[in-house]
Design a protein around this motif. Structure first.
Motif, PDB file in Angstrom:
ATOM      1  N   TYR A 179      95.400  -3.781 -28.354  1.00  0.00           N
ATOM      2  CA  TYR A 179      94.284  -4.638 -28.755  1.00  0.00           C
ATOM      3  C   TYR A 179      94.369  -6.008 -28.091  1.00  0.00           C
ATOM      4  O   TYR A 179      93.332  -6.601 -27.744  1.00  0.00           O
ATOM      5  N   GLY A 180      95.575  -6.528 -27.924  1.00  0.00           N
ATOM      6  CA  GLY A 180      95.717  -7.829 -27.288  1.00  0.00           C
ATOM      7  C   GLY A 180      95.051  -7.869 -25.928  1.00  0.00           C
ATOM      8  O   GLY A 180      94.307  -8.807 -25.607  1.00  0.00           O
ATOM      9  N   ALA A 181      95.276  -6.817 -25.138  1.00  0.00           N
ATOM     10  CA  ALA A 181      94.654  -6.757 -23.806  1.00  0.00           C
ATOM     11  C   ALA A 181      93.143  -6.599 -23.927  1.00  0.00           C
ATOM     12  O   ALA A 181      92.375  -7.240 -23.186  1.00  0.00           O
ATOM     13  N   ALA A 182      92.685  -5.759 -24.853  1.00  0.00           N
ATOM     14  CA  ALA A 182      91.251  -5.526 -25.016  1.00  0.00           C
ATOM     15  C   ALA A 182      90.527  -6.798 -25.444  1.00  0.00           C
ATOM     16  O   ALA A 182      89.440  -7.111 -24.950  1.00  0.00           O
ATOM     17  N   ALA A 183      91.131  -7.555 -26.369  1.00  0.00           N
ATOM     18  CA  ALA A 183      90.510  -8.780 -26.862  1.00  0.00           C
ATOM     19  C   ALA A 183      90.432  -9.843 -25.773  1.00  0.00           C
ATOM     20  O   ALA A 183      89.418 -10.546 -25.631  1.00  0.00           O
ATOM     21  N   MET A 184      91.500  -9.972 -24.999  1.00  0.00           N
ATOM     22  CA  MET A 184      91.493 -10.954 -23.909  1.00  0.00           C
ATOM     23  C   MET A 184      90.463 -10.585 -22.842  1.00  0.00           C
ATOM     24  O   MET A 184      89.743 -11.450 -22.335  1.00  0.00           O
TER      25      MET A 184
END
Length: 439
Positions: A113-118
């Motif tokens: 999710y961290g990558a998707a949100a960024m």
């Protein structure tokens, strides 16, 4: 929505009458946070696609989705306020399996999710400022800004910033809905529960209902309630008002984007790409139809939508992780007062999870997301809401909850419907994964 527990009067622990209804509006805030965090770019794209594919036919499904999430969030808040304990503490009392599920979930889910949100936050910025830097570096910048903001600010400042960004989202989505001139007669007809005459229409409808804002952020709602300083049943009526405001706001976002899909895309037979890039495609359509100013205005709203989800998860899920670590170390009940004190937001586990959400996912921005990890992410994400609904039914119908605040028939019915809905979607998600390529 009616009081799900069947109670008609919230009583202050000190025996005084609840605050007058007029003054309750001054306290709302956690609901704005959960609404902003739960409605991400993906939800807006899904609603746009539903509008472009079926017109106003599934408007009723979007409304039901909001009612289902109201029930889930109300149940989470009621647990925190009626027991004085945190949700993870309640889960831990159901057996070790809940701990293992939570640990695996937050580790795998947080990484992807961290990558998707960024990436989602970076897309509108790159579209607004195309010559400044590449998409990946915009993503890194968004992640670092989110990290610094949450690291150095407590809940009160966090809530104020989220409220401003929600205001931006609200103005943009409502403006677009008005600009496309919705057919109000067809919109009202869309409130009748009718399924489209299409293949897989039932699953598409269930997907729209289940996708109206929120996954783990629904569970984080109770932590934001405590962080606001609400720790006992005297705040129950305020919490319920706050929760209804949250999903009324969510409903406005979703209905507005469905109007845009129905009027701007459905009539022209335009199909959007799935995922966040569908919003960039919409920006190009808006520029062609209404001019560059409208397109840029939309991109600002797109950024507000994505960035609120980023910092909301950075704060809320880190708060949950810090509570999990504290509960695991101490081995006894975790209290809402500890969340309200702000100690969790300054704790080492909170900041370690913040770092986990920010730095390891940067690798995925530049190298792509590992195939097997994406499958696990999809399965765990699909399993969380059935887990939440099922455990809330368990917790709120037993002696773990004080008798006056246990579920009433309405809340049980809504949680059961939510559990079945999300279980069907979970099974479909698991079934659709390319397992032959996984092994």
């Amino acid at each position: 929505m009616a009081d799900g527990s069947g109670n008609t009067q919230a009583t202050q622990v000190d025996g005084t009458e609840p605050t007058p209804r007029r003054s309750r509006w001054k306290h709302i805030g956690p609901g704005i946070v959960v609404a902003a965090t739960g409605v991400g770019a993906g939800d807006l794209v899904a609603t746009l696609i539903a509008g472009s594919s079926f017109g106003y036919t599934l408007l009723w499904a979007a409304v039901i989705g909001c009612l289902v999430k109201i029930s889930l969030a109300e149940a989470v808040g009621r647990w925190h306020l009626s027991t004085g304990r945190t949700l993870f503490d309640g889960w831990a009392g159901l057996g070790r399996w809940t701990t293992w599920f939570f640990v695996v979930y937050v580790v795998v889910w947080g990484f992807v999710y961290g990558a998707a949100a960024m990436s989602s936050s970076a897309l509108p910025l790159q579209a607004l400022f195309p010559d400044v830097m590449d998409l990946e570096w915009w993503g890194v910048a968004c992640g670092l800004v989110g990290l610094v903001f949450v690291w150095f600010n407590k809940y009160a400042v966090f809530e104020k910033v989220m409220t401003v960004l929600v205001g931006v989202m609200f103005v943009v989505t409502v403006y677009l809905a008005v600009r496309v001139t919705p057919n109000l007669g067809e919109a009202f007809a869309g409130l009748l529960p009718v399924l489209p005459d299409e293949e897989d229409s039932v699953l598409n409808t269930l997907g729209l209902i289940g996708g109206v804002g929120g996954t783990i952020t629904l569970a984080a709602y109770g932590y934001w309630v405590n962080a606001k300083g609400w720790t006992d049943t005297g705040w129950m009526k305020v919490m319920r008002l706050d929760n209804r405001v949250a999903y009324a706001t969510t409903g406005i976002f979703v209905v507005a984007m469905l109007f845009v899909g129905a009027e701007l895309l459905h009539s022209a037979n335009i199909t959007l790409a799935k995922g966040d890039k569908g919003l960039l495609q919409l920006s190009d359509i808006l520029a062609a139809e209404y001019g560059e100013a409208t397109a840029k205005f939309f991109l600002i709203g797109f950024f507000a939508t994505s960035f609120t989800s980023l910092i909301g998860v950075w704060h809320g899920v880190s708060l949950m992780f810090a509570d999990f670590v504290a509960r695991y170390r101490a081995g006894d009940a975790a209290r809402g007062e500890e969340i309200a004190s702000g100690a969790r937001e300054r704790s080492l586990p909170f900041r370690l999870y913040l770092l986990w959400l920010t730095f390891p996912p940067i690798v995925l921005l530049f190298q792509g997301q590992p195939f097997r990890l994406i499958i696990l992410y999809g399965v765990l994400g699909a399993a969380f809401l059935p887990f939440l609904a099922g455990t809330l039914l368990w917790l709120l119908n037993t002696s773990r909850t004080p008798a006056p605040w246990r579920n009433g028939p309405l809340s049980n019915a809504m949680l059961a419907v939510a559990g079945l809905l999300f279980l069907v979607l979970c099974v479909k998600q698991i079934w659709d994964q390319p397992w032959s390529e996984f092994f």
